[in-house]
Write a protein that holds these residues in place. Sequence first.
Motif, PDB file in Angstrom:
ATOM      1  N   GLY A 151       0.785  -1.221   0.000  1.00 21.89           N
ATOM      2  CA  GLY A 151       0.000   0.000   0.000  1.00 21.89           C
ATOM      3  C   GLY A 151       0.819   1.275   0.000  1.00 21.89           C
ATOM      4  N   VAL A 152       2.151   1.144  -0.066  1.00 19.23           N
ATOM      5  CA  VAL A 152       3.005   2.331  -0.037  1.00 19.23           C
ATOM      6  C   VAL A 152       3.383   2.728  -1.465  1.00 19.23           C
ATOM      7  N   PRO A 153       2.908   3.878  -1.938  1.00 22.96           N
ATOM      8  CA  PRO A 153       3.323   4.323  -3.270  1.00 22.96           C
ATOM      9  C   PRO A 153       4.669   5.034  -3.154  1.00 22.96           C
ATOM     10  N   ILE A 154       5.546   4.788  -4.080  1.00 25.17           N
ATOM     11  CA  ILE A 154       6.886   5.387  -3.968  1.00 25.17           C
ATOM     12  C   ILE A 154       7.295   6.033  -5.282  1.00 25.17           C
ATOM     13  N   GLY A 155       8.304   6.866  -5.191  1.00 28.09           N
ATOM     14  CA  GLY A 155       8.912   7.423  -6.392  1.00 28.09           C
ATOM     15  C   GLY A 155      10.124   6.566  -6.763  1.00 28.09           C
ATOM     16  N   MET A 156      10.330   6.377  -8.065  1.00 29.51           N
ATOM     17  CA  MET A 156      11.434   5.530  -8.530  1.00 29.51           C
ATOM     18  C   MET A 156      12.434   6.408  -9.277  1.00 29.51           C
ATOM     19  N   LYS A 157      13.634   6.480  -8.750  1.00 31.81           N
ATOM     20  CA  LYS A 157      14.667   7.267  -9.430  1.00 31.81           C
ATOM     21  C   LYS A 157      14.792   6.782 -10.867  1.00 31.81           C
ATOM     22  N   ASP A 158      14.874   7.679 -11.803  1.00 30.58           N
ATOM     23  CA  ASP A 158      14.852   7.269 -13.215  1.00 30.58           C
ATOM     24  C   ASP A 158      16.181   6.691 -13.690  1.00 30.58           C
ATOM     25  N   LEU A 159      16.864   6.011 -12.780  1.00 33.88           N
ATOM     26  CA  LEU A 159      18.072   5.282 -13.128  1.00 33.88           C
ATOM     27  C   LEU A 159      17.752   3.783 -13.138  1.00 33.88           C
ATOM     28  N   PHE A 160      16.585   3.438 -12.541  1.00 34.27           N
ATOM     29  CA  PHE A 160      16.160   2.036 -12.467  1.00 34.27           C
ATOM     30  C   PHE A 160      15.320   1.719 -13.699  1.00 34.27           C
ATOM     31  N   THR A 172      12.467   0.293 -15.686  1.00 34.25           N
ATOM     32  CA  THR A 172      11.103  -0.104 -15.339  1.00 34.25           C
ATOM     33  C   THR A 172      10.423  -0.560 -16.616  1.00 34.25           C
ATOM     34  N   LYS A 173       9.939  -1.755 -16.600  1.00 30.96           N
ATOM     35  CA  LYS A 173       9.375  -2.381 -17.803  1.00 30.96           C
ATOM     36  C   LYS A 173       8.180  -1.564 -18.312  1.00 30.96           C
ATOM     37  N   GLY A 174       8.273  -1.173 -19.568  1.00 30.87           N
ATOM     38  CA  GLY A 174       7.166  -0.461 -20.186  1.00 30.87           C
ATOM     39  C   GLY A 174       7.068   1.004 -19.812  1.00 30.87           C
ATOM     40  N   VAL A 175       7.980   1.483 -18.961  1.00 31.74           N
ATOM     41  CA  VAL A 175       7.959   2.901 -18.583  1.00 31.74           C
ATOM     42  C   VAL A 175       9.321   3.510 -18.929  1.00 31.74           C
ATOM     43  N   GLN A 176       9.249   4.630 -19.650  1.00 32.14           N
ATOM     44  CA  GLN A 176      10.482   5.283 -20.110  1.00 32.14           C
ATOM     45  C   GLN A 176      11.529   5.385 -18.999  1.00 32.14           C
ATOM     46  N   THR A 177      12.763   5.041 -19.356  1.00 30.62           N
ATOM     47  CA  THR A 177      13.890   5.055 -18.420  1.00 30.62           C
ATOM     48  C   THR A 177      15.019   5.826 -19.081  1.00 30.62           C
ATOM     49  N   GLY A 228      13.067   8.527 -24.454  1.00 31.00           N
ATOM     50  CA  GLY A 228      12.188   7.653 -25.231  1.00 31.00           C
ATOM     51  C   GLY A 228      12.522   6.176 -25.095  1.00 31.00           C
ATOM     52  N   PHE A 229      13.569   5.871 -24.347  1.00 32.28           N
ATOM     53  CA  PHE A 229      13.928   4.445 -24.189  1.00 32.28           C
ATOM     54  C   PHE A 229      12.996   3.788 -23.173  1.00 32.28           C
ATOM     55  N   THR A 230      12.319   2.730 -23.617  1.00 31.63           N
ATOM     56  CA  THR A 230      11.391   2.015 -22.746  1.00 31.63           C
ATOM     57  C   THR A 230      11.857   0.573 -22.613  1.00 31.63           C
ATOM     58  N   PRO A 231      12.363   0.207 -21.436  1.00 34.67           N
ATOM     59  CA  PRO A 231      12.939  -1.137 -21.281  1.00 34.67           C
ATOM     60  C   PRO A 231      11.886  -2.241 -21.360  1.00 34.67           C
ATOM     61  N   GLU A 232      12.350  -3.396 -21.754  1.00 33.08           N
ATOM     62  CA  GLU A 232      11.526  -4.609 -21.776  1.00 33.08           C
ATOM     63  C   GLU A 232      11.740  -5.389 -20.484  1.00 33.08           C
ATOM     64  N   TYR A 233      12.428  -4.772 -19.540  1.00 30.66           N
ATOM     65  CA  TYR A 233      12.775  -5.505 -18.327  1.00 30.66           C
ATOM     66  C   TYR A 233      12.642  -4.588 -17.125  1.00 30.66           C
ATOM     67  N   GLU A 234      12.591  -5.205 -15.952  1.00 29.11           N
ATOM     68  CA  GLU A 234      12.400  -4.472 -14.704  1.00 29.11           C
ATOM     69  C   GLU A 234      13.637  -4.696 -13.844  1.00 29.11           C
ATOM     70  N   LEU A 259      19.811  -9.734 -23.372  1.00 28.60           N
ATOM     71  CA  LEU A 259      19.866  -8.305 -23.041  1.00 28.60           C
ATOM     72  C   LEU A 259      21.304  -7.889 -22.729  1.00 28.60           C
ATOM     73  N   ILE A 260      22.056  -8.811 -22.150  1.00 26.00           N
ATOM     74  CA  ILE A 260      23.450  -8.527 -21.791  1.00 26.00           C
ATOM     75  C   ILE A 260      24.297  -8.386 -23.048  1.00 26.00           C
ATOM     76  N   ASP A 261      24.103  -9.315 -24.001  1.00 26.52           N
ATOM     77  CA  ASP A 261      24.886  -9.270 -25.240  1.00 26.52           C
ATOM     78  C   ASP A 261      24.600  -7.983 -26.013  1.00 26.52           C
ATOM     79  N   ALA A 262      23.367  -7.528 -25.945  1.00 24.13           N
ATOM     80  CA  ALA A 262      22.999  -6.310 -26.663  1.00 24.13           C
ATOM     81  C   ALA A 262      23.364  -5.065 -25.867  1.00 24.13           C
ATOM     82  N   ALA A 263      23.957  -5.264 -24.690  1.00 19.11           N
ATOM     83  CA  ALA A 263      24.397  -4.148 -23.837  1.00 19.11           C
ATOM     84  C   ALA A 263      23.270  -3.167 -23.574  1.00 19.11           C
ATOM     85  N   MET A 264      22.131  -3.695 -23.141  1.00 20.88           N
ATOM     86  CA  MET A 264      21.044  -2.810 -22.754  1.00 20.88           C
ATOM     87  C   MET A 264      21.435  -2.102 -21.452  1.00 20.88           C
ATOM     88  N   PRO A 265      20.851  -0.937 -21.195  1.00 13.56           N
ATOM     89  CA  PRO A 265      21.224  -0.196 -19.982  1.00 13.56           C
ATOM     90  C   PRO A 265      21.002  -1.027 -18.716  1.00 13.56           C
TER      91      PRO A 265
END
Lengths: 494, 499
Positions: free
Chosen positions: A73-82, A84-89, A98-104, B49-55
């Motif tokens: 139940g705790v909403p937090i802010g995420m430093k934009d260095l982490f 986040t899947k589907g959310v611009q990082t 504009g980079f949107t990771p496929e991973y978290e 993802l590692i090979d492609a050097a993703m952030p």
Amino acid sequence: MTNLTDLGVAAIRNGVANGDFTAREVAEAFNANVAAAKELNAFIVTTPEKALEAADAVDADRAAGKELGSMAGVPIGMKDLFATKGVQTTAASHILEGFTPEYESTVSSNLWAAGAGMLGKLNLDQFAMGSSNETSYFGNVTSPWRRPDGANTPMSPGGSSGGSSTAVSARLAPAATGTDTGGSIRQPAAFTGITGIKPTYGRCSRWGVVAFASSLDQAGPMAHDVRDCAIMLGAMAGFDPKDATSLDLPVPDWEAALNSDLKGKKVGIPREYRMDGTDPEILQSWDNGIAWLKDAGAEVVDISLPHTKYALPAYYIIAPAEASSNLARYDGVRYGLRDLPEGAGLQDMYAATRAEGFGDEVKRRILIGTYVLSAGFYDAYYTQAQKIRTLVAQDFENAFKECDVILAPTTPTASFGLGEKSADPLGMYLNDVFAVPASLAGLPAMSVPCGVNSEGLPLGLQIVGKAFDEQGVMNAGLAIEERAGFTAKPEKWW
Amino acid sequence: MSNYRIQGATGEWEVVIGLEVHAQITSASKLFSGADTTFGAEPNTQVSLIDAAMPGMLPVPNAECIRQAVRTGMAIEAEINTYSRFDRKNYFYADLPQGYQISQLYHPIVGEGQLLIEKDEKAGIPEDKIIGIERIHVEQDAGKLMHDQHPTMSYVDLNRCGVALMEIVSKPDMTSPAEAGAYVRKLRSILRYVGSCDGNMEQGSMRADVNVSVRKVGSTELGTRTETKNVNSVRFVMAVIESEVRRQVDLIEDGGEVVQETRLYDPDKNETRSMRSKEDAHDYRYFPDPDLLPVNLEDSFLAECRASLPELPDAKRTRYIEELGLSEYNAAVLTVEVETFARFETLLGITAKHLGKPESEIATTVANWSMSTAPGVVKSLGDEANLEYATAEAQAAILGMQGAGDISGSQAKEIYEIVLKTGREPAEIAETEGLKQLSDTGAIETEIDKILEANQDKVEQYKAGKDKLFGFFVGQTMKAMQGKANPQVVNELLKGKLG
């Protein structure tokens, strides 16, 4: 009714668990604060729907009688260095705009698994390089704090986790993630009157965190108090086989073991940190801290960390060296910005993309790093800096034979006005002078608020502990917190 | 010392050669990622993802690759460094997503070792020679650029990116193309024995950088060397040396100077050409990779690696000669390739069991069979031979019958032909097709008696001392037996009757 946005992690978690309010009510309240604070520029991207989604899941789990996570139940802010899947990082850079990771990232995954929700991605110094939050491509974050001189000078929230410090301090989030390479959690926490801990190197996985300086980068929580930090760090930390430098140790229940009775504990006071020209108000706050810890039962001992003065120069060789290599992957080939001038070849594309995509401070550090690693200079700079790093670590090892934790100021000054130091990179680097030694040694270190200076700006005290002894650090932090009685809040002007 | 000399206008020259062999480590996944390593997959289907050097992606060492490098080091009698470390080699290129290659400059995993190349007078190697090995380090391979897919753009395939390589660096101990060729072949043989690299040069899983310099015979100073990159066959390694030696000698004798540079070999023109010189060489800014901890090898791990090593080529060759009594030639041929000795040893084992004889007693027969008789039959049959039928069991059955005297050598061949065509059982073939030799003394004796009776005059002449007539009686008997009598039995019976 309680103002939900005044609550911290523990209060929200307990309130939701008790049914005093719903997670959704909490998320809505913080979403509203976030939406109303655009002027602070703390967020690069807001994700109110993510916060609500996580809150609804927690409310549903509670209704179904399921066990709730430590951050439920705790909403937090995420430093934009982490990532986040589907959310611009972006790491606050143009090159990753504009980079949107496929991973978290592992740390954010852990937090979501513990029941936290995401309010948005927090602004920071570009690639976490900076101490004032003025290097972000998305504009500087403004601290909610102001000098009471009527000039309304916009103040620095510290850096690099300045979006995080502002969000927590301005009650846009009860807590936020930070990362600390050479003080990037502790200095902004001190500047904004909040609490933040950089755990032992390896406690939190670096997997999915945009790298600045791999041997130093460490994630940690930023929150209102020590207890909230203990809860959140417990959710973030843990062994991760995807990070070869991750610590393969169980995560203790730090919250349960919090204890501000310091009887039998020794607190070391490093004499080398009493530098000429240090702000007398900083020295005064340090003396206050010493008195509080004595009051908590600790014995205070004088210690020496003889290589302290070499730590900052060594840091500004090692961190840029690693950064110059870590940032080579941003080349316009696979993702992010690509600047391909008419008729350009590969080398031209690299040059154009990186010239366009990186800010001045990032370029400065890439150049420094490239220089110190180049043939003919490597031994004079990098090798020497590594030797200093070893000596700094040995200083701490020796000191910890005589004490359990070390108390020092977090920063040499309180917050400063935006723009006041940006023309003087070296002056800016000095901001990290007290923070950097613990980073080089990989030790847990925390900043807790200890009062305000004559300008009404917050000051922080730093506690450095032995490797793996986050508990000792947090217990000493709690002792200060209980005695400092820090209740100052920024007046809402935004 | 090699007798390889280059005749120049100003006198005789000799060559100094060092090789850096890149061998792809046999492992299911890459050095620092879980991506697959199978050769020939569709472009960019084996990229993590590692090979492609993703952030934010991080390398995690693959323990199997470390293990294979250590085993290889042990196989070349090298010092294994219990402390080693990975370094980053920084440069920008489109096939290198990280912007650096993870390698080992300062603390390689394997230190000094050596391997033996055997004397081969025909090839110009007058005696056995030890070639020193400087080090083996482990590193990532790069991806592949494809320039032929689009008129104006290049494409990148990252399947190979991050695959584990061993770089095996020799000392500058070779002094002729033949020695260099023998070194690469021997190294490949060892890698295949150990199982740490498939040694497949056509697929690029083994390739060599060839360092060459020349000097006047008698000089002890090293000349300036050139390095020809990515040479992918033994023949090309030798050709590179021949052509580079000629080029360098001509250059110096014409008053020029050899430039330290990187060169490329063009097999179509059989010449090397300059790729880049030392002046525009990269500054790679090597430094320890901060994402990775040092590699500390424990005694138990080293013991496990050592215990897992198979018998190696030199030891096997010696054993074949000393214990199995094989000729040097047979031993050498049988021990080059893993497949060859494995086939031989299996066949030898089963045959010895069939016959109840020690392996040493029949090793030469089995060696001859597997090196010459059996391949001969296969070759003569061509497409008619189904190699699935060429089982060790079938061949051992044939060798067993031959060893017991039930069939002759030519019958063995005939039976094997039928086996390869039909897959039938050798014993059944011998029976059904009448491919057996008679050892029944009664039947043979009857025929011998008839022959002696019909050739009384010759019997007299033989007894009077005309020994040569013995062959006549053998021939007559074999003929009467339609060639199926066991010649040894015939000989013994005839000797008895003729006194």
